[in-house]
Design an enzyme around this catalytic site. Sequence first.
Site, short mmCIF file in Angstrom:
data_model
loop_
_atom_site.label_atom_id
_atom_site.label_comp_id
_atom_site.label_asym_id
_atom_site.label_seq_id
_atom_site.Cartn_x
_atom_site.Cartn_y
_atom_site.Cartn_z
CB CYS A 96 -0.96 0.00 1.18
SG CYS A 96 -2.00 -1.46 1.20
CG HIS A 155 -3.12 3.46 2.02
ND1 HIS A 155 -3.69 3.05 0.83
CD2 HIS A 155 -3.18 2.39 2.85
CE1 HIS A 155 -4.05 1.79 0.94
NE2 HIS A 155 -3.77 1.36 2.16
CG ASN A 191 -6.65 -0.82 1.56
OD1 ASN A 191 -5.96 -0.47 0.60
ND2 ASN A 191 -6.12 -1.18 2.72
#
Length: 325
Positions: A119, A252, A282
């Site tokens: 990520c 993020h 996500n």
Amino acid sequence: MRLYSRITGTGSYLPPRRLSNADLVSELAAQGVETSDEWIVERTGIKARHFAAPDVCSSDLGLEAAQRALAAAGLSAQDIDLIIVATSTPDMVFPSTACILQNKLGANGGAAFDVQAVCSGFVYALTVADALIKTGTATKALVVGAEVFSRILDFRDRTTCVLFGDGAGAVVLEASETPGILASDLHADGKHVGILCVPGQVSGGQVIGDPLLKMDGQAVFKLAVGVLEQAARATLTKAGKTEADIDWLIPHQANIRIMQATARKLKMSMDKVIVTVDQHGNTSAASIPLALDSAVRSGKIKPRQLLMLEGVGGGFTWGAVLLQM
Ligand code: UT7
């Protein structure tokens, strides 16, 4: 005159199949997995995610995002001499998704490779592209985050399968005498490999070990909040700026509560945080360029504003990039 790299175009793409929490909850219930819209929204801020069709790969999502970024920059694929794809869900074991994307774009001939930092992948990739432009190795780069996390989710595990989605985001980064990327800060701590991983590997024609995502959510949460503050402060110090100079924080997009905690630590109002996690969940390396593109296209982000991009994820990896649009 000092040479910078500057973002001249952004693009993003979400595959058409959108599942609201209600859609996912009913699909999971049919398999005996119990969860709820209330739990997902309250604990994560996620309201929907997109899943790619079975025959669609990261390079396909990346292609759509890259074409949009190129159009925004007023460039054609042939102008590009560097492609970096940040992904943890590559099309193949090898070659890189960047090479596959390069061919789909018709941008053949320049450098192309993947960055694997889960990520944090997009901030890692952006930092590498910036460095290659500053040294004169490249002049016009495509930096792409593209993921099909739906392929590595365990739909029997409610603690992870409600969190992730598929998508892609891209930027065109060009050599420029006008300030663009001002500073970056990248880190990893490999002792935390086990808290977020897909432990399977391909060996002798078989997958050895579990090829589905495993996460200790609470451990990741605690580490994330601490390191996101540190990376933001380190990046600001390198650039001679303070929190008050930041126009937009683009973290993020994993969990709204992590973003709120980070903003609180940086004494920033949530009004200055770009939030799209509600719309796509996500999407790992794709989440930051997805959020960036959405805010550019909605007109929130304006030319010359100062942006702080922040990634955190498996590895354990984290990092930040401070840039002027
Ligand atoms: O992309 C890389 C970065 N990744 C992240 O940033 C993820 C970081 N972690 C998180 O976002 C959060 O830790 C989660 C969203 C994963 C979990 O939230 P939490 O507030 O830490 O929940 P928890 O793990 O403490 O679980 C609380 C309860 C548990 O039940 P008990 O033991 O209290 O009875 C879980 O079993 O919630 C239960 N639970 C669920 N309930 C309904 C866990 N998942 C679900 C679910 N639906 N989907």
